[in-house]
Design a protein around this motif. Structure first.
Motif, short mmCIF file in Angstrom:
data_model
loop_
_atom_site.label_atom_id
_atom_site.label_comp_id
_atom_site.label_asym_id
_atom_site.label_seq_id
_atom_site.Cartn_x
_atom_site.Cartn_y
_atom_site.Cartn_z
N VAL A 7 4.25 5.82 -9.17
CA VAL A 7 3.98 5.00 -7.92
C VAL A 7 4.56 5.33 -6.83
O VAL A 7 5.72 5.66 -6.55
CB VAL A 7 4.63 3.73 -8.58
N THR A 8 3.60 5.40 -6.07
CA THR A 8 3.76 6.01 -4.53
C THR A 8 3.73 4.94 -3.30
O THR A 8 2.60 4.34 -3.63
CB THR A 8 2.87 7.27 -4.21
N GLN A 9 4.59 4.79 -2.75
CA GLN A 9 4.47 3.77 -1.60
C GLN A 9 4.75 4.48 -0.31
O GLN A 9 5.53 5.25 -0.06
CB GLN A 9 5.54 2.60 -1.64
N GLY A 28 4.65 -11.11 14.97
CA GLY A 28 3.34 -11.16 15.09
C GLY A 28 2.46 -10.07 14.84
O GLY A 28 1.29 -10.34 14.75
N GLN A 29 3.03 -8.78 14.88
CA GLN A 29 2.44 -7.72 14.64
C GLN A 29 1.59 -7.65 13.08
O GLN A 29 2.31 -8.52 12.20
CB GLN A 29 3.09 -6.41 14.73
N SER A 30 0.78 -6.71 12.66
CA SER A 30 0.11 -6.72 11.49
C SER A 30 0.44 -5.45 10.74
O SER A 30 0.56 -4.58 11.64
CB SER A 30 -1.24 -7.29 11.34
N MET A 31 0.49 -5.26 9.45
CA MET A 31 0.43 -4.03 9.08
C MET A 31 0.04 -4.12 7.35
O MET A 31 0.18 -4.96 6.77
CB MET A 31 1.84 -3.33 9.12
N THR A 32 -0.17 -3.15 6.81
CA THR A 32 -0.51 -2.77 5.52
C THR A 32 0.31 -1.88 4.71
O THR A 32 0.57 -0.91 5.36
CB THR A 32 -1.89 -2.28 5.38
N LEU A 33 1.06 -2.38 3.72
CA LEU A 33 1.73 -1.52 2.77
C LEU A 33 0.67 -0.84 1.77
O LEU A 33 0.15 -1.59 1.30
CB LEU A 33 2.72 -2.14 2.17
N GLN A 34 0.95 0.39 1.56
CA GLN A 34 0.01 1.21 0.65
C GLN A 34 0.67 1.32 -0.62
O GLN A 34 1.73 1.93 -0.51
CB GLN A 34 -0.47 2.19 1.02
N GLN A 65 10.09 -12.13 6.80
CA GLN A 65 9.42 -11.12 5.99
C GLN A 65 10.14 -9.82 5.98
O GLN A 65 9.79 -8.73 5.39
CB GLN A 65 7.98 -11.02 6.41
N THR A 66 11.33 -9.83 6.89
CA THR A 66 12.07 -8.70 6.61
C THR A 66 12.95 -8.46 5.16
O THR A 66 13.48 -9.29 4.73
CB THR A 66 13.30 -8.66 7.56
N SER A 67 12.63 -7.27 4.65
CA SER A 67 12.91 -7.13 3.42
C SER A 67 12.52 -5.79 2.99
O SER A 67 12.00 -4.76 3.67
CB SER A 67 11.87 -7.99 2.46
N VAL A 68 12.94 -5.49 1.56
CA VAL A 68 12.41 -4.08 0.90
C VAL A 68 11.41 -4.46 -0.13
O VAL A 68 11.53 -5.49 -0.85
CB VAL A 68 13.43 -3.55 0.12
N TYR A 69 10.30 -3.80 0.11
CA TYR A 69 9.05 -4.16 -0.80
C TYR A 69 8.93 -3.22 -1.88
O TYR A 69 9.02 -2.03 -1.51
CB TYR A 69 7.92 -4.49 0.17
N PHE A 70 8.55 -3.50 -2.99
CA PHE A 70 8.35 -2.74 -4.15
C PHE A 70 7.33 -2.95 -4.76
O PHE A 70 6.60 -4.09 -5.04
CB PHE A 70 9.39 -2.85 -5.11
N CYS A 71 6.44 -1.83 -4.86
CA CYS A 71 5.04 -1.85 -5.87
C CYS A 71 5.46 -1.56 -7.14
O CYS A 71 6.37 -0.60 -7.43
CB CYS A 71 4.12 -1.08 -5.30
N GLY A 111 7.63 1.67 -7.53
CA GLY A 111 7.82 2.87 -6.41
C GLY A 111 9.13 2.87 -6.00
O GLY A 111 10.12 2.16 -6.50
N SER A 112 9.48 3.66 -4.91
CA SER A 112 10.71 3.73 -4.43
C SER A 112 11.00 2.86 -3.20
O SER A 112 12.03 2.67 -2.61
CB SER A 112 11.06 5.30 -3.71
N GLY A 113 10.08 1.91 -3.07
CA GLY A 113 10.24 0.82 -1.70
C GLY A 113 9.91 1.32 -0.48
O GLY A 113 9.82 2.35 -0.06
N THR A 114 9.57 0.07 0.30
CA THR A 114 9.20 0.25 1.96
C THR A 114 10.45 -0.87 2.44
O THR A 114 10.34 -1.99 2.07
CB THR A 114 8.05 -0.29 2.06
N GLN A 115 11.39 -0.19 3.28
CA GLN A 115 12.08 -0.93 4.18
C GLN A 115 11.35 -1.76 5.24
O GLN A 115 11.15 -0.80 6.13
CB GLN A 115 13.35 -0.16 4.44
N LEU A 116 11.23 -2.68 5.16
CA LEU A 116 10.47 -3.34 6.60
C LEU A 116 11.50 -4.31 7.34
O LEU A 116 12.06 -5.28 6.77
CB LEU A 116 9.41 -4.14 6.30
N SER A 117 11.49 -3.98 8.72
CA SER A 117 12.34 -4.95 9.77
C SER A 117 11.14 -5.48 10.41
O SER A 117 10.52 -4.93 11.22
CB SER A 117 13.30 -4.20 10.14
#
Lengths: 113, 115
Positions: B4-6, B16-22, B85-91, B107-113
């Motif tokens: 699993v690749t993130q 207020g910004q937007s983004m997409t985690l893949q 929504q600051t968190s670590v996201y895992f797929c 997956g190895s996670g996405t660190q979002l701040s």
């Protein structure tokens, strides 16, 4: 309603000794239980699981015990090694199609050399 | 064996910004999941997709949207990011959503701040 409770946030043990990580759960008697291990900056990885029809499941140094009357699950690591230092998550899945895993908050295990 | 690749691994956003985690998996798994991990909260399910073409809400879906682009890919979108929504996201993915003993692969996670 916290269905999976890992009440101790951390545990420290000496290398070579036994580590016992505990987990309590609520609700169904027929849930399936899993333990995941997580190192820093990595995703959780599956460690060991147990079906509700069993009391014990063993895989090398890792043994999971299930006490259904007490609704208690424990993971034993014997002997503990420094490489076992990680966060351990207990999780359960109820029976039924498309049911979801519910995770506990995790326990940070530190194994001292 | 990618599994699993993130992407990305790290991201800083302004409120207020937007983004997409893949997220993409190469194990031919049917089901895919998005979790978030917060200190003292464990792993909480945001959204999942039991199979290609289906998506459902998990425990904490508010503020997120998902797209199951095909069998391999499952994206998570934050339309208007908030500090909460600051968190670590895992797929994660799994082969059979109907098997009780099914294991998840993460997956190895996405660190979002979010500032």
């Amino acid at each position: 309603d916290q269905q999976v409770k890992q009440n101790s946030p951390s545990l420290s043990v000496q290398e070579g000794r036994i580590s016992i990580l505990n987990c309590d759960y609520t609700n169904s008697m027929f849930d399936y239980f899993l333990w995941y291990k997580k190192y820093p900056a990595e995703g959780p990885t599956f460690l060991i699981s147990i079906s509700s029809i069993k009391d014990k499941n063993e895989d090398g140094r890792f043994t999971v015990f299930l006490n259904k009357s007490a609704k208690h699950l424990s993971l034993h690591i014997v002997p503990s090694q420094p490489g076992d230092s990680a966060v351990y998550f207990c999780a359960k899945r109820p029976p039924g199609a498309n049911s979801k895993l519910t995770f506990g908050k995790g326990i940070t295990l530190s194994v001292r050399p | 064996n990618a599994g699993v690749t993130q992407t990305p691994k790290f991201q800083v956003l302004k409120t207020g910004q937007s983004m997409t985690l893949q997220c993409a998996q190469d194990m031919n798994h049917n089901s895919m999941y998005w979790y978030r991990q917060d200190p003292g909260m464990g792993l909480r399910l945001i959204y999942y997709s039991a199979s290609e073409g289906t998506t459902d809400k998990g425990e904490v879906p508010n503020g997120y949207n998902v797209s199951r682009l095909n069998k391999r890919e499952f994206s998570l979108r934050l339309e208007s990011a908030a500090p909460s929504q600051t968190s670590v996201y895992f797929c994660a993915s799994s082969r059979d959503p109907f098997a009780t003993n099914e294991k998840l692969f993460f997956g190895s996670g996405t660190q979002l701040s979010v500032l």
